[in-house]
Write a protein that holds these residues in place. Structure first.
Motif, mmCIF file in Angstrom:
data_model
loop_
_atom_site.group_PDB
_atom_site.id
_atom_site.type_symbol
_atom_site.label_atom_id
_atom_site.label_comp_id
_atom_site.label_asym_id
_atom_site.label_seq_id
_atom_site.Cartn_x
_atom_site.Cartn_y
_atom_site.Cartn_z
ATOM 1 N N ASP A 85 -17.991 45.257 38.767
ATOM 2 C CA ASP A 85 -18.003 45.995 40.095
ATOM 3 C C ASP A 85 -17.352 47.203 39.712
ATOM 4 O OD1 ASP A 85 -18.034 47.367 42.398
ATOM 5 O OD2 ASP A 85 -17.404 45.705 43.714
ATOM 6 N N VAL A 86 -17.965 48.184 39.349
ATOM 7 C CA VAL A 86 -17.263 49.687 38.813
ATOM 8 C C VAL A 86 -17.406 50.337 40.052
ATOM 9 C CG1 VAL A 86 -18.396 49.241 36.652
ATOM 10 C CG2 VAL A 86 -19.544 50.636 38.232
ATOM 11 N N THR A 87 -17.394 49.994 41.305
ATOM 12 C CA THR A 87 -17.136 51.190 42.446
ATOM 13 C C THR A 87 -15.826 51.000 43.026
ATOM 14 O OG1 THR A 87 -18.096 49.531 43.654
ATOM 15 C CG2 THR A 87 -19.600 51.020 42.845
ATOM 16 N N GLY A 88 -15.025 49.608 42.701
ATOM 17 C CA GLY A 88 -13.826 49.569 43.296
ATOM 18 C C GLY A 88 -12.620 50.689 42.639
ATOM 19 N N ARG A 89 -11.825 51.359 43.790
ATOM 20 C CA ARG A 89 -10.819 52.042 43.243
ATOM 21 C C ARG A 89 -9.581 51.706 43.921
ATOM 22 N NH1 ARG A 89 -13.765 57.341 45.862
ATOM 23 N NH2 ARG A 89 -13.828 55.514 47.343
ATOM 24 N N ILE A 90 -8.413 52.205 43.195
ATOM 25 C CA ILE A 90 -7.224 51.977 43.875
ATOM 26 C C ILE A 90 -6.923 52.238 45.259
ATOM 27 C CG2 ILE A 90 -4.307 52.421 43.705
ATOM 28 C CD1 ILE A 90 -5.051 52.830 40.672
ATOM 29 N N MET A 91 -7.739 53.170 45.956
ATOM 30 C CA MET A 91 -7.354 53.725 47.154
ATOM 31 C C MET A 91 -8.139 52.463 48.003
ATOM 32 S SD MET A 91 -10.048 56.875 47.628
ATOM 33 C CE MET A 91 -9.289 57.615 46.245
ATOM 34 N N ASP A 92 -8.932 51.633 47.388
ATOM 35 C CA ASP A 92 -9.621 50.528 48.183
ATOM 36 C C ASP A 92 -8.477 49.418 48.454
ATOM 37 O OD1 ASP A 92 -12.090 51.898 48.469
ATOM 38 O OD2 ASP A 92 -12.488 51.368 46.584
ATOM 39 N N TYR A 93 -7.569 49.459 47.825
ATOM 40 C CA TYR A 93 -6.513 48.324 47.711
ATOM 41 C C TYR A 93 -5.208 48.836 48.513
ATOM 42 C CZ TYR A 93 -3.425 44.638 46.626
ATOM 43 O OH TYR A 93 -2.684 43.210 46.524
ATOM 44 N N PRO A 94 -5.280 49.261 49.870
ATOM 45 C CA PRO A 94 -4.005 49.738 50.594
ATOM 46 C C PRO A 94 -2.934 48.631 50.946
ATOM 47 C CG PRO A 94 -5.890 49.160 52.155
ATOM 48 C CD PRO A 94 -6.302 48.995 50.894
ATOM 49 N N PHE A 95 -1.878 48.997 51.269
ATOM 50 C CA PHE A 95 -0.643 48.313 51.372
ATOM 51 C C PHE A 95 -0.908 47.375 52.681
ATOM 52 C CE2 PHE A 95 3.363 46.857 53.439
ATOM 53 C CZ PHE A 95 3.824 46.291 52.358
ATOM 54 N N SER A 96 -0.857 46.050 52.576
ATOM 55 C CA SER A 96 -1.278 44.889 53.392
ATOM 56 C C SER A 96 -0.399 44.600 54.319
ATOM 57 C CB SER A 96 -2.074 43.710 52.736
ATOM 58 O OG SER A 96 -2.399 42.662 53.697
ATOM 59 N N ILE A 97 -0.463 45.013 55.764
ATOM 60 C CA ILE A 97 0.682 44.500 56.674
ATOM 61 C C ILE A 97 0.640 43.206 56.934
ATOM 62 C CG2 ILE A 97 1.640 44.727 59.000
ATOM 63 C CD1 ILE A 97 2.032 47.442 57.451
ATOM 64 N N THR A 98 -0.626 42.493 56.854
ATOM 65 C CA THR A 98 -0.931 41.093 57.149
ATOM 66 C C THR A 98 -0.351 40.316 56.117
ATOM 67 O OG1 THR A 98 -2.867 41.395 58.149
ATOM 68 C CG2 THR A 98 -2.521 39.238 57.406
#
Length: 658
Positions: free
Chosen positions: A141-154
């Motif tokens: 999957d080449v579409t995933g970017r760092i901005m798609d991994y935000p800090f998770s409060i959960t």
């Protein structure tokens, strides 16, 4: 005692005990970091919307990681508390009340758990981004970017609650230890477990019986489905046997060493007697190292094999000889076959503006009943059958020729046959019901993607297939009756002169049609990369967990032995024992502390390789050399890492003793 004074005591203790507490913080921080990453991925919107099976896989992995995190933190805190029994006793002797000692400990562990929480959350976010990109790469999957991994409060909340719970459990355990014991008892516990252990022949016999049972199951299990059930039984037996034999059989061997003349050499005497008197606690540690080493080797080698198999065979996924398959859910008979075929062809032609864009299409008839093989006879598989089930993938000759560009002809009493299991096809004739067919063996191509023990059968026409369907029946779960196997009809095709991406989007109408199932090569391969990439990702994370635990156990084992040996060696130095002899004594224990758990782990893995290979067949791994290559590679790398870890911890041991 005022809080400021308790805090001063706590920080002095943290500084004084850093040799014990730094590894605890680092190892626990790594485990919490991995747990944080997995919780973050489970709640990541990109993962939830783009991947179907991945959240479920990661959830299972998160449960495993969470359990091991709790186990290792509990193990480590117990070790830390035990090593400080003497310190607690001295506090009491000097006049500190038990509530004052508890306050000091509470501050110490609050600082330690706070650092662990910070490491886990900050490290989880930083390394989580790297893991997210790596996971997407594994799944192509080449579409995933760092901005798609935000800090998770959960993830932060879950990890905070976990650390808070472990903190209160630790404080409760330490408080119980302090309040329920006297200073004299605490001093005695510092040296508990040093009595010479007895030779436990009963445990040895039970351990050997469990080991033989586990090995027997691993070596005799045949078939993928049987391996799926028996693997867990064999694993439990071997784990139990490992602990029992390290506890009992190792004592017997050490006592046998005392009967040899070489025992009275100084280095031999010190090494064997030292191990013998502490074997009760050492045995559990050694067994734990062996079990975790097995987990590392099997997990990493198996997941790497699964992923590499998809990398190798994914683009030539032969079950999809064409790019698209549309299957009718209606059972095929002589009187409705033409209508079903016409409906399939019409639906496919409506997906394009001109029929000329449909290429290489053909109609296929198929069925796959579960069967049992008895000699040269194939029968319906029932639960009381004494053999493992096979799936009989049956096709008509016309579609087989179209699929593989063949021009084979068959007589009424002839069939083409193959199997995805080596040695399973050893018959020149095949009896089904009252009819006997002459078998013509073909290459294993139409079963290359089958994940269970299977035969492939190609028959002359629909009438022959209907006869076989009436003999090889299938169990109907709803009606709870045995019925004729259902024959399905599908159409496979390619397209040309059209954009594939836009065409895939235009197929959404076919996907929503009731009574029909649409599959495409691209989506199936995407699912395979997602599933197997997820397995590899989990395998690496769980491997890191096991490796961290192994390092932790080895380190604290060396530290524990160092503190226990220091006083003894100081006494021996006073009567003439030199530093060289201390080193020789430590070297004599390498066989037990290094090679014994490692060799046991390798033997376990070698015996388990057969049943693990049976399980890998579920993922399309049909050659043992595929697994054997990664198995040997993982063992080699792990041996090097293990040896380096041991040498580093041995230096700490020698510094403590010296």
């Amino acid at each position: 005692m005022k809080f400021s004074m308790a805090r001063k005591f706590a920080f002095q203790n943290l500084k004084a005990n850093r040799i014990l507490e730094i590894p605890f913080v680092l190892s626990s921080g790594i485990m919490l970091m991995l747990f944080n990453i997995m919780i973050s991925l489970i709640n990541n919107k990109y993962v939830q919307t783009r991947h179907k099976t991945l959240p479920e896989l990661i959830t299972m992995g998160a449960v495993v990681v969470g359990i091991f995190t709790i186990i290792f933190v509990m193990y480590t805190t117990n070790f830390l508390l035990k090593k400080r029994n003497k310190e607690f006793a001295l506090y009491a002797i000097l006049g500190l009340e038990k509530k004052h000692i508890r306050k000091i400990i509470s501050i110490e562990f609050f600082v330690l758990f706070s650092i662990i929480a910070i490491l886990g959350m900050v490290g989880g976010y930083i390394f989580g981004q790297i893991s997210f990109l790596g996971l997407n790469r594994l799944m192509h999957d080449v579409t995933g970017r760092i901005m798609d991994y935000p800090f998770s409060i959960t993830a932060m909340i879950v990890c905070s609650i976990t650390m808070l719970g472990l903190y209160f459990i630790t404080i409760a355990r330490s408080s119980y230890r302090i309040y329920m014991t006297t200073p004299v008892q605490l001093l005695g516990k510092q040296h508990s477990g040093e009595g010479e252990p007895k030779s436990r022949f009963v445990l040895t016999i039970i351990g050997l019986a469990a080991l033989c049972g586990g090995y027997g199951i691993a070596l005799t299990t045949e078939g993928t489905l049987s391996a799926l059930v028996n693997f867990f039984i064999a694993s439990l037996l071997v784990i139990a046997a490992t602990y029992l034999l390290f506890i009992s059989f190792s004592i017997i061997i050490l006592k046998m060493q005392r009967r040899r003349k070489s025992y009275f050499k100084p280095e031999k005497f010190l090494g064997v007697s030292g191990l013998l008197y502490r074997m009760k606690s050492n045995a559990v540690s050694l067994a734990s190292i062996a079990v975790m080493s097995v987990g590392i080797i099997i997990t990493l080698s198996a997941t790497a094999t699964i992923y590499s198999n998809i990398q190798k065979n994914g683009d030539s996924f032969i079950a999809f000889s064409r790019d698209y398959i549309l299957t009718s859910d209606t059972a095929v008979y002589e009187n409705n076959f033409k209508d079903i075929q016409k409906n399939l062809e019409n639906r496919v032609s409506q997906t394009v503006t001109g029929k000329a864009k449909i290429k290489d299409s053909f109609i296929e008839l198929s069925m796959n009943p579960a069967v049992a093989k008895k000699g040269n006879s194939i029968e319906t598989y029932t639960r009381d059958a004494k053999t493992s089930p096979y799936f009989m993938f049956t096709y008509d000759l016309a579609s087989y020729n179209k699929k593989l560009n063949k021009n084979i002809s068959l007589k009424d009493d002839e069939v083409l046959m193959t199997s995805n299991r080596k040695g399973a096809l050893n018959m020149s004739s095949l009896k089904i019901g009252d009819r006997t067919f002459k078998v013509r063996e073909i290459d294993n191509k139409i079963l290359s993607s089958a994940n269970v023990d299977s035969y492939a059968l190609v028959v002359k026409d629909l009438s022959t297939m209907q006869y076989i369907a009436s003999v090889l029946k299938t169990y109907n779960i709803q009606n709870k009756t045995m019925e004729n196997s259902s024959i399905k009809c599908s159409i496979e095709w390619n397209v040309s002169g059209i954009n594939k991406n836009s065409y895939d989007r235009s197929l959404s109408k076919l996907k929503n049609d009731n009574g029909y199932t649409l599959e495409s090569r691209v989506e199936v391969l995407k699912g395979l990369y997602e599933l197997n990439g997820g397995f590899l990702f989990l395998g690496v994370l769980i491997g890191i967990i096991f490796l961290t635990g192994t390092i932790l156990v080895i380190y604290y084992k060396q530290i524990s032995e160092g503190y226990e040996d220091r006083e003894k060696y100081q006494i021996m130095k006073k009567i003439g024992l030199n530093d060289d002899l201390i080193k020789k004594t430590g070297a004599s224990q390498i066989v037990w502390m290094l090679y014994a758990p490692l060799m046991v782990a390798i033997v376990h893995c070698m015996v388990a390789s057969k049943i693990v290979y049976q399980l890998l067949k579920m993922f399309g791994v049909n050659q043992f050399t595929q697994y054997g290559t990664y198995f040997g590679l993982v063992i080699g790398v792990f041996f090097v890492i293990y040896f380096v870890i041991f040498k580093m911890t041995s230096r700490t041991y020698y510094k403590i003793v010296k």
